[in-house]
Enzyme design. Structure first.
Site, mmCIF file in Angstrom:
data_model
loop_
_atom_site.group_PDB
_atom_site.id
_atom_site.type_symbol
_atom_site.label_atom_id
_atom_site.label_comp_id
_atom_site.label_asym_id
_atom_site.label_seq_id
_atom_site.Cartn_x
_atom_site.Cartn_y
_atom_site.Cartn_z
ATOM 1 N N HIS A 1 0.842 -1.431 0.072
ATOM 2 C CA HIS A 1 -0.096 -0.110 -0.178
ATOM 3 C C HIS A 1 0.856 1.236 0.066
ATOM 4 O O HIS A 1 1.561 1.585 1.078
ATOM 5 C CB HIS A 1 -0.847 -0.037 1.192
ATOM 6 C CG HIS A 1 -2.001 1.191 1.272
ATOM 7 N ND1 HIS A 1 -3.324 0.830 1.156
ATOM 8 C CD2 HIS A 1 -1.737 2.248 0.997
ATOM 9 C CE1 HIS A 1 -3.881 2.044 0.947
ATOM 10 N NE2 HIS A 1 -2.971 2.928 0.843
ATOM 11 N N HIS B 1 1.714 5.282 -2.246
ATOM 12 C CA HIS B 1 0.970 6.445 -3.058
ATOM 13 C C HIS B 1 2.258 7.111 -3.757
ATOM 14 O O HIS B 1 2.830 8.138 -3.339
ATOM 15 C CB HIS B 1 0.256 7.475 -2.403
ATOM 16 C CG HIS B 1 -0.981 7.094 -1.794
ATOM 17 N ND1 HIS B 1 -2.045 7.146 -2.440
ATOM 18 C CD2 HIS B 1 -1.460 6.296 -0.564
ATOM 19 C CE1 HIS B 1 -3.238 6.436 -1.808
ATOM 20 N NE2 HIS B 1 -2.716 5.943 -0.781
ATOM 21 N N GLN C 1 -9.538 9.324 -5.948
ATOM 22 C CA GLN C 1 -9.144 9.664 -4.444
ATOM 23 C C GLN C 1 -10.233 10.443 -4.242
ATOM 24 O O GLN C 1 -10.699 10.607 -2.870
ATOM 25 C CB GLN C 1 -7.962 10.562 -4.749
ATOM 26 C CG GLN C 1 -7.671 11.620 -3.703
ATOM 27 C CD GLN C 1 -7.344 10.668 -2.199
ATOM 28 O OE1 GLN C 1 -5.961 10.421 -2.338
ATOM 29 N NE2 GLN C 1 -8.074 10.663 -1.538
ATOM 30 N N HIS D 1 -9.413 1.680 -0.211
ATOM 31 C CA HIS D 1 -9.295 2.267 1.081
ATOM 32 C C HIS D 1 -10.815 2.157 1.604
ATOM 33 O O HIS D 1 -11.568 2.689 1.058
ATOM 34 C CB HIS D 1 -8.901 3.773 0.760
ATOM 35 C CG HIS D 1 -7.665 4.030 0.214
ATOM 36 N ND1 HIS D 1 -7.108 3.489 -0.938
ATOM 37 C CD2 HIS D 1 -6.517 4.961 1.153
ATOM 38 C CE1 HIS D 1 -5.795 4.077 -0.719
ATOM 39 N NE2 HIS D 1 -5.634 4.703 0.141
ATOM 40 N N GLU E 1 -11.342 4.289 6.533
ATOM 41 C CA GLU E 1 -10.408 5.038 6.824
ATOM 42 C C GLU E 1 -10.927 6.039 7.884
ATOM 43 O O GLU E 1 -10.852 7.303 7.454
ATOM 44 C CB GLU E 1 -9.301 5.448 5.856
ATOM 45 C CG GLU E 1 -7.746 5.962 6.537
ATOM 46 C CD GLU E 1 -6.897 6.319 5.457
ATOM 47 O OE1 GLU E 1 -7.346 6.402 4.425
ATOM 48 O OE2 GLU E 1 -6.123 6.973 6.030
ATOM 49 N N ASP F 1 1.853 2.987 2.959
ATOM 50 C CA ASP F 1 1.093 4.322 2.495
ATOM 51 C C ASP F 1 1.743 5.601 2.351
ATOM 52 O O ASP F 1 1.495 5.944 0.926
ATOM 53 C CB ASP F 1 0.172 4.661 3.717
ATOM 54 C CG ASP F 1 -1.072 5.245 3.335
ATOM 55 O OD1 ASP F 1 -1.422 5.368 2.233
ATOM 56 O OD2 ASP F 1 -1.979 5.669 4.221
ATOM 57 N N TRP G 1 -0.029 13.832 3.707
ATOM 58 C CA TRP G 1 -0.414 12.967 4.811
ATOM 59 C C TRP G 1 0.523 12.680 5.951
ATOM 60 O O TRP G 1 0.317 12.523 6.943
ATOM 61 C CB TRP G 1 -1.199 11.649 4.407
ATOM 62 C CG TRP G 1 -2.551 11.962 3.613
ATOM 63 C CD1 TRP G 1 -3.377 12.378 4.113
ATOM 64 C CD2 TRP G 1 -2.287 12.003 2.052
ATOM 65 N NE1 TRP G 1 -4.397 12.608 2.830
ATOM 66 C CE2 TRP G 1 -3.468 12.221 1.694
ATOM 67 C CE3 TRP G 1 -1.527 11.651 1.142
ATOM 68 C CZ2 TRP G 1 -3.951 12.618 0.258
ATOM 69 C CZ3 TRP G 1 -1.723 12.027 -0.132
ATOM 70 C CH2 TRP G 1 -2.990 12.323 -0.587
HETATM 71 FE FE FE2 Z 1 -3.431 5.245 1.132
#
Ligand code: FE2
Length: 430
Positions: free
Chosen positions: A55, A57, A150, A208, A211, A307, A313
């Site tokens: 996982h 990005h 997204q 996802h 979350e 992630d 993030w």
């Molecule tokens: Fe993610």
């Protein structure tokens, strides 16, 4: 005659063995007395199959601070900030950031990555960039891409069309974000639609999912139901599942056996979950990590994902899956020797199985990819997050570094022998 022999290393199960490689395949494991074009001495070192991240990005990585930082530290501000960055980023910037990250990953022995790629952009610039990166890194990294709407499959007006276009362009896996749709009902419908797309195209699913800290966010139930209904068993993963931390215990006791029956895998991302979740709590603050040990006890495949590294993030990160497992074992309280060994297995074998990597592993006939670590065993590797002394990808040595032992210049300690290497305990004392 072998092209390469990795000599005398300790495998994760404690076996000491040589590994003989011909071409891009492991040709022998055991005591090998034969010639080789190249020999790597791994005596006393841990030899592991490569790290795998299920996982990530890669379209956002290494963008930290562009155009600004995430002041609240929340998921929602991160999504907003990413939306600002999408307006100004170029194909070249996305490609070059991703390629730089792949260099970091290669040096750390992280040789298989599943990256989500945002499909809420009519230009699909990120998709084009990561398809290019997938091709460029193919000699050493298996990059699997997930079409990820997204901004919400239904919340964003062109997300569905663009997600289908991305899959047509060669993106591998179907993604989604049901908890970000405008309503619980839209979220439920998005899970159904995305699973049907995957079933029609014969693809895997990785959403996802839930979350959030909301105990009533229950899209994992729909994902499990659709997996069963559409015959997708073994091809579906729910990423994050943080709401499960806050769910009612009775409800979870019904949910988990259904996930096990449908063979739905779980991918918590502990670095990010512990940072993003609980931000709306006062005290006590919830950890937000899903129920890892409870799922594993029922036979559900649970892998650790990374992630984010230096993006809207998460303001830190290195690409080291041992950092991910280290945080995971703390937050999930997986501190017994068996649980720590399982955490190492999660960032190698379990993650590989979730990604469906058929050629993976330290066995004869598998792809010849491995990493030599300056540690004696998997638990010591978790404790130290040590140097990667050698990384072999598809039969080729792609990274090497010198053992970096500290030399102490301190007063003598009468009557007491100082360890040669103060940080390392396994087999290096004296
Ligand atoms: Fe993610």
């Amino acid at each position: 005659m072998f092209d390469l022999i990795v000599k005398g290393g300790t495998l994760p199960d404690g076996t000491v063995a040589d590994i003989g490689i011909r071409g891009d395949r492991i040709a022998a494991i055991g005591q090998i007395e034969a010639e080789a074009g190249q020999v790597i001495d791994a005596t006393g070192d841990l030899v592991s199959p490569p790290f795998v991240d299920p996982h990530f990005h890669m379209d956002a990585t290494l963008s930290y601070g562009t155009p600004r930082i995430n002041a609240s530290g929340t998921l929602l501000e991160g999504i907003g900030l990413w939306g600002e960055l999408k307006q100004v980023m170029t194909f070249e910037q996305v490609r070059d950031r991703a390629l730089e990250y792949c260099d970091w990953a290669a040096s750390l022995g992280l040789l298989a990555i599943r990256s989500h790629v945002d499909t809420c952009d009519d230009s699909l610039l990120g998709v084009e960039a990561l398809l290019d990166v997938r091709k460029q890194v193919a000699p050493y990294i298996d990059l699997q891409l997930v079409a990820f709407p997204q901004d919400g499959l239904y919340r964003d007006p062109t997300a569905l069309a663009n997600t289908l276009r991305a899959l047509d362009m060669g993106v591998d896996v179907v993604g989604g974000i049901p908890h970000f749709e405008r309503s619980m009902e839209d979220g439920r419908a998005s899970v159904t639609a995305l699973c049907e797309i995957a079933a029609e195209r014969g693809l895997m699913v990785d959403l996802h999912c839930d979350e959030t800290d909301d105990p009533l966010s229950r899209h994992i139930e729909t994902l499990t139901f659709e997996t069963q209904r559409l015959g997708l068993q073994g091809r579906v993963a729910g990423s994050h599942l943080t709401s499960m931390h806050s769910m009612d215990n009775y409800y979870v006791s019904k949910l988990l056996p259904l996930m096990a029956e449908a063979q739905v895998a779980a991918i918590p991302n502990p670095l990010i979950n512990i940072v993003l979740q609980g931000r709306h709590d006062t005290y006590p603050k919830r950890r937000g990590l899903t129920r890892v040990k409870e799922m594993q006890a029922l036979g559900i495949a649970v892998g650790w994902g990374q992630d984010c590294v230096l993006d809207p993030w998460y303001s830190l990160g290195t690409g080291d899956m041992l950092d991910v497992a280290f945080m995971g074992l703390h937050v999930a309280q997986m501190t017994s020797p068996a649980e720590m060994r399982r955490c190492f297995d999660m960032v190698t074998n379990v993650n590989a199985s979730i990604m469906g990597l058929a050629d993976y592993g330290l066995r004869v006939g598998a792809q010849a990819s491995l990493v030599v670590l300056d540690a004696g065993n998997p638990i010591e590797a978790l404790r130290l997050r040590p140097d990667r002394l050698c990384v072999v990808a598809k039969g080729k040595v792609i990274a090497q570094r010198q053992r970096n032992d500290t030399v102490l210049s301190l007063p003598e300690r009468p009557g007491s022998v100082r360890r040669r290497h103060p940080a390392h305990s396994g087999g290096t004392a004296g």
